[in-house]
Design a protein around this motif. Structure first.
Motif: not given
Length: 222
Positions: A72-97
Protein backbone atom coordinates in the motif's frame (compact mmCIF):
# COMPACT_ATOMS: atom_id res chain seq x y z
CA UNK A 1 -5.92 -40.39 -1.07
CA UNK A 2 -4.31 -39.46 -4.35
CA UNK A 3 -7.54 -37.72 -5.49
CA UNK A 4 -7.54 -35.58 -2.35
CA UNK A 5 -3.92 -34.66 -2.98
CA UNK A 6 -4.73 -33.69 -6.57
CA UNK A 7 -7.70 -31.60 -5.38
CA UNK A 8 -5.53 -29.71 -2.88
CA UNK A 9 -2.99 -29.07 -5.65
CA UNK A 10 -5.68 -27.74 -8.01
CA UNK A 11 -7.13 -25.47 -5.30
CA UNK A 12 -3.65 -24.14 -4.56
CA UNK A 13 -3.17 -23.33 -8.26
CA UNK A 14 -6.54 -21.55 -8.43
CA UNK A 15 -5.71 -19.54 -5.32
CA UNK A 16 -2.32 -18.57 -6.76
CA UNK A 17 -3.89 -17.56 -10.09
CA UNK A 18 -6.46 -15.37 -8.33
CA UNK A 19 -3.78 -13.69 -6.23
CA UNK A 20 -1.71 -13.01 -9.35
CA UNK A 21 -4.66 -11.36 -11.09
CA UNK A 22 -5.45 -9.19 -8.10
CA UNK A 23 -4.35 -5.61 -8.58
CA UNK A 24 -5.68 -2.09 -8.59
CA UNK A 25 -7.98 -0.28 -10.97
CA UNK A 26 -8.35 3.47 -10.72
CA UNK A 27 -11.57 4.60 -12.42
CA UNK A 28 -11.86 8.37 -12.48
CA UNK A 29 -14.01 11.21 -13.73
CA UNK A 30 -12.83 14.79 -13.91
CA UNK A 31 -15.07 17.81 -14.39
CA UNK A 32 -12.49 20.56 -14.80
CA UNK A 33 -11.83 22.79 -17.80
CA UNK A 34 -8.69 22.13 -19.82
CA UNK A 35 -8.03 18.52 -18.86
CA UNK A 36 -9.30 16.78 -21.99
CA UNK A 37 -6.42 14.81 -23.52
CA UNK A 38 -4.08 15.72 -20.68
CA UNK A 39 -1.97 13.17 -18.81
CA UNK A 40 -2.43 12.43 -15.12
CA UNK A 41 0.24 10.82 -12.98
CA UNK A 42 0.29 8.82 -9.77
CA UNK A 43 3.38 10.01 -7.91
CA UNK A 44 5.00 8.78 -4.70
CA UNK A 45 7.72 10.52 -2.69
CA UNK A 46 10.44 8.13 -1.60
CA UNK A 47 13.90 8.93 -0.20
CA UNK A 48 13.79 12.52 -1.42
CA UNK A 49 12.67 11.67 -4.95
CA UNK A 50 9.34 11.90 -6.74
CA UNK A 51 8.61 8.66 -8.59
CA UNK A 52 5.87 8.19 -11.19
CA UNK A 53 4.29 4.78 -10.63
CA UNK A 54 1.45 5.06 -13.17
CA UNK A 55 -0.10 7.44 -15.68
CA UNK A 56 -2.96 7.79 -18.14
CA UNK A 57 -4.72 10.30 -20.38
CA UNK A 58 -8.10 11.94 -19.81
CA UNK A 59 -10.63 11.00 -22.49
CA UNK A 60 -14.16 12.43 -22.53
CA UNK A 61 -13.79 13.42 -18.89
CA UNK A 62 -12.73 9.96 -17.75
CA UNK A 63 -9.45 8.21 -17.00
CA UNK A 64 -8.38 4.75 -15.93
CA UNK A 65 -5.22 3.09 -14.64
CA UNK A 66 -4.63 -0.56 -13.84
CA UNK A 67 -1.69 -2.31 -12.25
CA UNK A 68 -0.53 -4.22 -9.21
CA UNK A 69 0.62 -2.77 -5.90
CA UNK A 70 3.09 -4.93 -4.00
CA UNK A 71 2.38 -2.79 -0.95
CA UNK A 72 0.00 0.00 0.00
CA UNK A 73 1.43 3.37 -1.06
CA UNK A 74 0.33 6.87 -0.15
CA UNK A 75 0.57 8.82 -3.39
CA UNK A 76 -0.58 11.97 -5.11
CA UNK A 77 -2.63 12.19 -8.29
CA UNK A 78 -0.97 14.96 -10.26
CA UNK A 79 -1.33 16.92 -13.48
CA UNK A 80 2.21 17.70 -14.55
CA UNK A 81 3.88 19.27 -11.52
CA UNK A 82 0.54 20.25 -9.98
CA UNK A 83 -0.83 17.91 -7.30
CA UNK A 84 -4.58 17.37 -7.57
CA UNK A 85 -5.41 15.12 -4.63
CA UNK A 86 -4.01 12.45 -2.30
CA UNK A 87 -4.59 8.87 -3.35
CA UNK A 88 -3.85 5.61 -1.56
CA UNK A 89 -2.60 3.18 -4.18
CA UNK A 90 -3.76 -0.23 -3.00
CA UNK A 91 -5.12 -3.32 -4.69
CA UNK A 92 -8.83 -3.08 -5.38
CA UNK A 93 -11.23 -0.90 -7.37
CA UNK A 94 -10.68 2.79 -6.62
CA UNK A 95 -13.29 5.30 -7.78
CA UNK A 96 -12.03 8.87 -8.15
CA UNK A 97 -14.15 11.97 -8.72
CA UNK A 98 -12.68 15.41 -9.34
CA UNK A 99 -14.87 18.50 -9.69
CA UNK A 100 -14.59 22.21 -8.85
CA UNK A 101 -16.39 21.63 -5.53
CA UNK A 102 -15.09 18.25 -4.37
CA UNK A 103 -12.39 15.59 -4.51
CA UNK A 104 -13.12 11.97 -3.66
CA UNK A 105 -11.40 8.58 -3.80
CA UNK A 106 -13.36 5.61 -2.51
CA UNK A 107 -13.91 1.90 -2.92
CA UNK A 108 -10.89 0.54 -1.06
CA UNK A 109 -10.15 0.31 2.65
CA UNK A 110 -7.60 3.08 3.10
CA UNK A 111 -9.08 5.48 0.56
CA UNK A 112 -12.46 5.20 2.30
CA UNK A 113 -10.86 5.92 5.66
CA UNK A 114 -8.73 8.78 4.34
CA UNK A 115 -11.57 10.62 2.62
CA UNK A 116 -13.95 10.08 5.51
CA UNK A 117 -11.35 11.85 7.64
CA UNK A 118 -10.78 14.61 5.08
CA UNK A 119 -14.55 15.21 4.86
CA UNK A 120 -14.81 15.58 8.63
CA UNK A 121 -11.78 17.87 8.72
CA UNK A 122 -13.19 19.95 5.86
CA UNK A 123 -16.49 20.36 7.72
CA UNK A 124 -14.59 21.66 10.77
CA UNK A 125 -12.55 24.04 8.60
CA UNK A 126 -15.73 25.40 7.02
CA UNK A 127 -17.20 26.11 10.45
CA UNK A 128 -14.00 27.89 11.43
CA UNK A 129 -14.18 30.07 8.31
CA UNK A 130 -17.85 30.80 8.99
CA UNK A 131 -17.02 32.12 12.47
CA UNK A 132 -14.22 34.27 11.07
CA UNK A 133 -16.56 35.76 8.46
CA UNK A 134 -19.24 36.50 11.07
CA UNK A 135 -16.72 38.18 13.33
CA UNK A 136 -15.47 40.34 10.44
CA UNK A 137 -19.03 41.25 9.51
CA UNK A 138 -19.72 42.28 13.11
CA UNK A 139 -16.68 44.55 13.06
CA UNK A 140 -17.98 46.14 9.86
CA UNK A 141 -21.41 46.62 11.46
CA UNK A 142 -19.82 47.91 14.68
CA UNK A 143 -21.27 45.07 16.69
CA UNK A 144 -19.41 43.69 19.67
CA UNK A 145 -19.68 39.89 19.85
CA UNK A 146 -16.98 37.72 21.38
CA UNK A 147 -16.14 34.78 19.12
CA UNK A 148 -12.96 33.72 20.93
CA UNK A 149 -14.54 30.77 22.75
CA UNK A 150 -16.21 29.52 19.56
CA UNK A 151 -12.94 29.71 17.64
CA UNK A 152 -11.01 27.94 20.39
CA UNK A 153 -13.59 25.15 20.49
CA UNK A 154 -13.38 24.59 16.74
CA UNK A 155 -9.56 24.60 16.82
CA UNK A 156 -9.62 22.04 19.62
CA UNK A 157 -12.08 19.89 17.67
CA UNK A 158 -9.84 20.03 14.58
CA UNK A 159 -6.74 19.06 16.56
CA UNK A 160 -8.54 16.15 18.22
CA UNK A 161 -9.84 14.99 14.85
CA UNK A 162 -6.30 14.94 13.40
CA UNK A 163 -4.72 13.36 16.45
CA UNK A 164 -7.30 10.58 16.74
CA UNK A 165 -6.94 9.71 13.05
CA UNK A 166 -3.14 9.51 13.25
CA UNK A 167 -3.32 7.55 16.50
CA UNK A 168 -5.61 4.95 14.90
CA UNK A 169 -3.22 4.67 11.96
CA UNK A 170 0.14 4.72 13.72
CA UNK A 171 0.87 1.30 12.22
CA UNK A 172 -0.06 1.91 8.56
CA UNK A 173 0.86 4.36 5.77
CA UNK A 174 -2.04 6.73 6.56
CA UNK A 175 -0.68 7.66 9.98
CA UNK A 176 2.74 8.72 8.70
CA UNK A 177 1.34 10.45 5.61
CA UNK A 178 -1.31 12.52 7.41
CA UNK A 179 1.26 13.44 10.08
CA UNK A 180 3.64 14.73 7.40
CA UNK A 181 0.79 16.57 5.61
CA UNK A 182 0.02 18.30 8.90
CA UNK A 183 3.67 19.22 9.48
CA UNK A 184 4.23 20.46 5.91
CA UNK A 185 1.03 22.51 6.09
CA UNK A 186 2.28 24.48 9.08
CA UNK A 187 4.15 27.74 8.55
CA UNK A 188 5.78 27.43 11.97
CA UNK A 189 9.37 26.20 12.21
CA UNK A 190 8.91 24.94 15.76
CA UNK A 191 6.81 21.80 16.36
CA UNK A 192 3.27 22.67 17.41
CA UNK A 193 1.66 21.24 20.57
CA UNK A 194 -0.32 18.89 18.30
CA UNK A 195 2.88 17.57 16.71
CA UNK A 196 4.40 16.99 20.14
CA UNK A 197 1.23 15.21 21.25
CA UNK A 198 1.45 12.85 18.27
CA UNK A 199 5.14 12.17 18.85
CA UNK A 200 4.88 11.77 22.63
CA UNK A 201 2.24 9.05 22.26
CA UNK A 202 3.61 7.32 19.16
CA UNK A 203 4.85 3.71 19.20
CA UNK A 204 8.40 2.81 18.16
CA UNK A 205 7.28 1.60 14.71
CA UNK A 206 5.90 5.04 13.87
CA UNK A 207 8.96 6.86 15.26
CA UNK A 208 11.34 4.58 13.35
CA UNK A 209 9.81 5.46 9.97
CA UNK A 210 12.56 7.21 8.02
CA UNK A 211 10.27 10.08 6.97
CA UNK A 212 9.23 10.74 10.56
CA UNK A 213 12.86 10.51 11.73
CA UNK A 214 13.90 13.00 9.04
CA UNK A 215 11.26 15.45 10.25
CA UNK A 216 12.34 14.98 13.88
CA UNK A 217 15.99 15.61 12.95
CA UNK A 218 15.10 18.75 10.98
CA UNK A 219 13.11 20.18 13.90
CA UNK A 220 15.65 19.23 16.56
CA UNK A 221 13.33 16.71 18.22
CA UNK A 222 15.71 13.82 17.64
Amino acid sequence: MRQIGNLVFVLALVSFAISCRRGYTVDGSIDLYGFEGEKLYVVVHEHGEFIVVDSCSVKHGHFQMTGSADSTMFSVLAHGYEPLMPLVLENGHINVRISPSSLMAEGTRYNNQLYDFLDRKNDIDNRFEDIIQRSQQDIFNRMNHNYEDSLNNVVEEAENCIYEFIRKHYGDPLGVSVFLMMCNGSSLQEPTPLVRRVIDNAPKKFLSNYKVREYLRNTGML
